[in-house]
Design a protein around this motif. Structure first.
Motif, PDB file in Angstrom:
ATOM      1  N   ASN A 318       0.823  -1.217   0.000  1.00 23.26           N
ATOM      2  CA  ASN A 318       0.000   0.000   0.000  1.00 23.26           C
ATOM      3  C   ASN A 318       0.851   1.259   0.000  1.00 23.26           C
ATOM      4  N   ILE A 319       1.937   1.254  -0.744  1.00 24.69           N
ATOM      5  CA  ILE A 319       2.768   2.453  -0.852  1.00 24.69           C
ATOM      6  C   ILE A 319       1.955   3.566  -1.517  1.00 24.69           C
ATOM      7  N   GLY A 320       1.997   4.765  -0.912  1.00 29.94           N
ATOM      8  CA  GLY A 320       1.240   5.903  -1.416  1.00 29.94           C
ATOM      9  C   GLY A 320      -0.115   6.077  -0.769  1.00 29.94           C
ATOM     10  N   SER A 321      -0.523   5.119   0.080  1.00 25.97           N
ATOM     11  CA  SER A 321      -1.827   5.201   0.759  1.00 25.97           C
ATOM     12  C   SER A 321      -1.639   5.704   2.182  1.00 25.97           C
ATOM     13  N   PRO A 322      -2.628   6.471   2.705  1.00 21.67           N
ATOM     14  CA  PRO A 322      -2.536   6.924   4.098  1.00 21.67           C
ATOM     15  C   PRO A 322      -2.802   5.772   5.067  1.00 21.67           C
ATOM     16  N   PHE A 323      -2.214   5.891   6.220  1.00 21.53           N
ATOM     17  CA  PHE A 323      -2.289   4.827   7.226  1.00 21.53           C
ATOM     18  C   PHE A 323      -2.496   5.498   8.572  1.00 21.53           C
ATOM     19  N   ALA A 324      -3.586   5.181   9.266  1.00 23.66           N
ATOM     20  CA  ALA A 324      -3.937   5.875  10.507  1.00 23.66           C
ATOM     21  C   ALA A 324      -3.353   5.158  11.720  1.00 23.66           C
ATOM     22  N   ILE A 325      -2.696   5.937  12.591  1.00 23.30           N
ATOM     23  CA  ILE A 325      -2.246   5.424  13.885  1.00 23.30           C
ATOM     24  C   ILE A 325      -3.288   5.866  14.909  1.00 23.30           C
ATOM     25  N   VAL A 326      -4.025   4.907  15.461  1.00 28.16           N
ATOM     26  CA  VAL A 326      -5.190   5.202  16.304  1.00 28.16           C
ATOM     27  C   VAL A 326      -4.874   4.831  17.745  1.00 28.16           C
ATOM     28  N   LEU A 327      -5.043   5.793  18.635  1.00 35.05           N
ATOM     29  CA  LEU A 327      -4.847   5.550  20.055  1.00 35.05           C
ATOM     30  C   LEU A 327      -6.129   5.919  20.793  1.00 35.05           C
ATOM     31  N   ASP A 328      -6.744   4.924  21.420  1.00 38.26           N
ATOM     32  CA  ASP A 328      -7.975   5.141  22.184  1.00 38.26           C
ATOM     33  C   ASP A 328      -9.040   5.834  21.345  1.00 38.26           C
ATOM     34  N   GLU A 329      -9.284   5.277  20.139  1.00 34.82           N
ATOM     35  CA  GLU A 329     -10.346   5.762  19.247  1.00 34.82           C
ATOM     36  C   GLU A 329     -10.116   7.192  18.761  1.00 34.82           C
ATOM     37  N   GLU A 330      -8.870   7.631  18.737  1.00 36.47           N
ATOM     38  CA  GLU A 330      -8.525   8.935  18.170  1.00 36.47           C
ATOM     39  C   GLU A 330      -7.317   8.765  17.256  1.00 36.47           C
ATOM     40  N   VAL A 331      -7.355   9.438  16.105  1.00 34.84           N
ATOM     41  CA  VAL A 331      -6.252   9.357  15.149  1.00 34.84           C
ATOM     42  C   VAL A 331      -5.188  10.367  15.556  1.00 34.84           C
ATOM     43  N   ILE A 332      -4.051   9.854  16.051  1.00 35.86           N
ATOM     44  CA  ILE A 332      -2.991  10.773  16.466  1.00 35.86           C
ATOM     45  C   ILE A 332      -2.081  11.128  15.300  1.00 35.86           C
ATOM     46  N   SER A 333      -2.093  10.316  14.248  1.00 34.52           N
ATOM     47  CA  SER A 333      -1.287  10.605  13.073  1.00 34.52           C
ATOM     48  C   SER A 333      -1.800   9.754  11.919  1.00 34.52           C
ATOM     49  N   ALA A 334      -1.758  10.319  10.694  1.00 35.56           N
ATOM     50  CA  ALA A 334      -2.199   9.573   9.507  1.00 35.56           C
ATOM     51  C   ALA A 334      -1.209   9.806   8.375  1.00 35.56           C
ATOM     52  N   PRO A 335       0.014   9.280   8.521  1.00 34.38           N
ATOM     53  CA  PRO A 335       1.023   9.507   7.482  1.00 34.38           C
ATOM     54  C   PRO A 335       0.737   8.678   6.236  1.00 34.38           C
ATOM     55  N   THR A 336       1.325   9.132   5.129  1.00 35.46           N
ATOM     56  CA  THR A 336       1.247   8.370   3.876  1.00 35.46           C
ATOM     57  C   THR A 336       2.431   7.418   3.807  1.00 35.46           C
ATOM     58  N   ILE A 337       2.165   6.188   3.441  1.00 34.78           N
ATOM     59  CA  ILE A 337       3.229   5.182   3.364  1.00 34.78           C
ATOM     60  C   ILE A 337       4.129   5.510   2.182  1.00 34.78           C
ATOM     61  N   GLN A 338       5.375   5.853   2.469  1.00 38.75           N
ATOM     62  CA  GLN A 338       6.311   6.258   1.422  1.00 38.75           C
ATOM     63  C   GLN A 338       7.073   5.076   0.837  1.00 38.75           C
ATOM     64  N   SER A 339       7.292   4.056   1.675  1.00 38.10           N
ATOM     65  CA  SER A 339       8.064   2.906   1.200  1.00 38.10           C
ATOM     66  C   SER A 339       7.777   1.719   2.106  1.00 38.10           C
ATOM     67  N   HIS A 340       8.290   0.571   1.693  1.00 39.05           N
ATOM     68  CA  HIS A 340       8.167  -0.632   2.507  1.00 39.05           C
ATOM     69  C   HIS A 340       8.908  -0.443   3.836  1.00 39.05           C
ATOM     70  N   ILE A 341       8.241  -0.787   4.968  1.00 37.55           N
ATOM     71  CA  ILE A 341       8.844  -0.623   6.296  1.00 37.55           C
ATOM     72  C   ILE A 341       9.080  -2.006   6.881  1.00 37.55           C
ATOM     73  N   PRO A 342      10.234  -2.596   6.635  1.00 40.08           N
ATOM     74  CA  PRO A 342      10.526  -3.922   7.199  1.00 40.08           C
ATOM     75  C   PRO A 342      11.047  -3.788   8.631  1.00 40.08           C
ATOM     76  N   GLY A 343      11.192  -4.897   9.307  1.00 37.74           N
ATOM     77  CA  GLY A 343      11.802  -4.887  10.640  1.00 37.74           C
ATOM     78  C   GLY A 343      10.831  -4.692  11.774  1.00 37.74           C
ATOM     79  N   GLY A 344       9.634  -4.153  11.491  1.00 35.28           N
ATOM     80  CA  GLY A 344       8.629  -4.023  12.531  1.00 35.28           C
ATOM     81  C   GLY A 344       8.880  -2.940  13.554  1.00 35.28           C
ATOM     82  N   SER A 345       9.622  -1.902  13.206  1.00 34.86           N
ATOM     83  CA  SER A 345       9.843  -0.792  14.133  1.00 34.86           C
ATOM     84  C   SER A 345       9.403   0.508  13.483  1.00 34.86           C
ATOM     85  N   GLY A 346       9.050   1.470  14.317  1.00 37.53           N
ATOM     86  CA  GLY A 346       8.592   2.756  13.799  1.00 37.53           C
ATOM     87  C   GLY A 346       8.534   3.775  14.908  1.00 37.53           C
TER      88      GLY A 346
END
Length: 554
Positions: A318-346
């Motif tokens: 889903n490169i180029g699509s927005p991705f919502a980071i939701v904390l307690d039913e609120e969107v704290i950030s909705a960045p666009t996926i720029q590239s593949h994020i391997p490794g499982g860290s962010g």
């Protein structure tokens, strides 16, 4: 005859010295407590002049383990909560939509198109366009069923799948609901324990009561409101796909399977996201406060292998699509996926302060509560009331102690004085053992210590009375003392073993104050037998070896 080898004497006095050495910090409780709190704070946040000054209140080479004071002695917060276990059913059912959708899409030739329908929170309703394919749809969905892993649910499946007309319905089975309730309670207990421990409080009591209630008691906490603030924060982190463009219409219809969530960064802005999360906070292995590339407070995170794989696969597709980071039913950030994020860290960025990023990291590490909590009872016990309890306990111990000391000296003379010294050592050993195992002392625990004082004297009384009897028939005082200890031993062991069994049963079957009483009673039995059989005997032997009396009076 009276003789104790040197190695036994060394071992006996060494055990007494070690026990008293371990108990010593309790005589300087405020200073040692200040030192321990400073050590913990330095480990977490680093050294400061104030913390170093507090740390120096007690020498580092000295033992610093204390007997923890319970809620009735120290004051603190008391909460009785009820877990809303029904909320977990909804989450479980929502999580099944994605695999069911994928399976039914493969059977499109038979079942036609599928549409998610509105229904109760604990049911998943799916409409198929070709009702004649319902039999095949039921067969496919039932293939997802798993056996219930409990003794009471042997042979049962976790889901029930039914079909009527063109509507296929999926719900959790009764056996799975019972198993889910039990898992929810166990998870809630563990997460509450982690959250309370992260705050640094000492020896909390966290117990399950009944089928859906949890008792939380935290000694030393200022108020029940502080405890509620720790527990009320859900800290539920989810990563969800964004569907469509953001909107400022709070009443916009998100569509079936989606939800409308507000933005934290832009008040009045709402995001339409899928209800099912790609990755959740349950798959986090670590979260730490940090700073983003603009040197603003943020929270870095790392997923476990399962979460890392899902996170990496989704970002790759889903490169180029927005991705919502939701904390307690609120969107704290909705960045666009720029590239593949391997490794499982962010990293989670937002309008955080340093304190907020630290608190968020703590909550994410502890994990999200699987279901909400309802506060049924809350109580704050002030330190003044706790101090009154300590004073009352001290008075009870002093009065009992003084009465026993006087009685023993008046009844048995010099031998009674030896018993009194052993009794002082006995109480010191009890506190040394309580400190070593990190036990919590409550008012019932003090009652156990007072009872132990009486039982310790009882063992000495048996010995001294037996010596009196032997003095009438034995050839000399040495033989009378030796026979007195030998013949009283069986009665002492019988009485103390039966009481110790009672203490073990109380500890195994009881909870809270009952366990506190059982712990002090059990430890007191061990120390009282040790001091009565070994400590008083070694003092009498040393006295006898030096004085060599021809006759003795007990």
């Amino acid at each position: 005859m009276l003789h104790i080898p040197l190695w036994k004497r060394v071992v006996i006095w060494a055990l007494c010295a070690l026990g008293l050495f371990m108990a010593l910090p309790n005589a300087f409780y405020p200073r040692v407590e200040l030192h321990n709190d400073a050590v913990k704070a330095i480990e977490i946040s680093g050294e400061t002049p104030e913390l170093l000054a507090d740390q120096s209140a007690w020498p580092d080479w000295m033992p610093s383990s204390l007997v923890n004071l319970g809620l009735d002695l120290r004051g603190g917060a008391h909460l009785l909560t009820e877990v809303r276990v029904e909320e977990v059913y909804k989450t479980r059912i929502e999580g099944m939509w994605a695999p069911i959708r994928d399976l039914l899409r493969e059977e499109r030739a038979t079942v036609g198109t599928i549409r998610l329908q509105d229904g109760p929170d604990d049911e998943l309703r799916i409409r198929i366009s070709q009702p004649e394919g319902m039999t095949r749809a039921l067969e496919v969905v039932r293939s997802l069923a798993q056996p219930v892993v409990t003794l009471s649910g042997v042979g049962a499946s976790d889901i029930e799948v039914t079909g009527q007309g063109d509507i296929l319905t999926v719900r959790l089975s009764e056996q799975e609901r019972a198993a889910t309730d039990d898992r929810t309670m166990q998870q809630s207990l563990e997460i509450i324990r982690r959250r309370v421990d992260e705050v640094g409080t000492r020896e909390p009591t966290i117990q399950r009561q009944g089928s859906d209630r949890i008792l939380v008691q935290v000694p030393g906490l200022g108020s029940a409101a502080e405890l509620k603030a720790i527990l009320d924060v859900p800290a539920k982190l989810e990563f969800k796909p964004v569907v469509g463009a953001p909107t400022r219409d709070a009443d916009a219809s998100p569509g079936i399977g989606n939800e409308l969530l507000p933005s934290v960064e832009d008040e009045g802005l709402f995001y339409i996201v899928e209800r099912a999360a790609v990755v959740t906070g349950e798959e986090l292995t670590d979260a730490q406060p940090s700073f983003d590339q603009n040197n603003r407070p943020a929270v870095s995170f790392r997923f476990n292998p399962s979460g890392a794989r899902k996170f990496g696969d989704y970002t790759a597709e889903n490169i180029g699509s927005p991705f919502a980071i939701v904390l307690d039913e609120e969107v704290i950030s909705a960045p666009t996926i720029q590239s593949h994020i391997p490794g499982g860290s962010g990293i989670i960025t937002g309008q955080f302060s340093v304190e907020e990023s630290t608190e968020l990291a703590v909550l994410l590490r502890a994990g999200a509560l699987p279901a909400g909590l309802d506060i049924l009872e809350e109580r704050t016990i002030g330190p003044e009331l706790g101090q009154d309890s300590i004073d009352a306990g001290k008075l009870a111990c002093i009065v009992a102690f003084a009465a026993v000391l006087v009685f023993m000296v008046l009844s048995y003379g010099l031998f009674g004085l030896f018993a009194d010294i052993a009794l002082l050592i006995n109480v010191g050993l009890i506190f040394g053992l309580l400190s070593a195992i990190g036990a919590t002392l409550t008012l019932p625990g003090i009652a156990g210590i007072v009872l132990t004082i009486g039982m310790a004297v009882d063992a000495n009384v048996l010995i001294f009375e037996r010596i009196r009897e032997e003095l009438k028939t034995a050839k000399g005082p040495s033989r009378a003392i030796s026979l007195g200890y030998e013949k009283a031993l069986s009665a002492i062991l019988d009485a103390n073993i039966t009481t110790f069994i009672t203490a073990v049963i109380l500890f195994a079957m009881g909870s809270g104050p009952v366990r506190g009483f059982a712990i002090t009673l059990g430890l007191g039995i061990l120390t009282s037998v040790f001091t009565a059989i070994f400590v008083t005997r070694i003092m009498i032997v040393i006295w006898f070896e030096r004085k060599r009396p021809k006759t003795i009076e007990v």
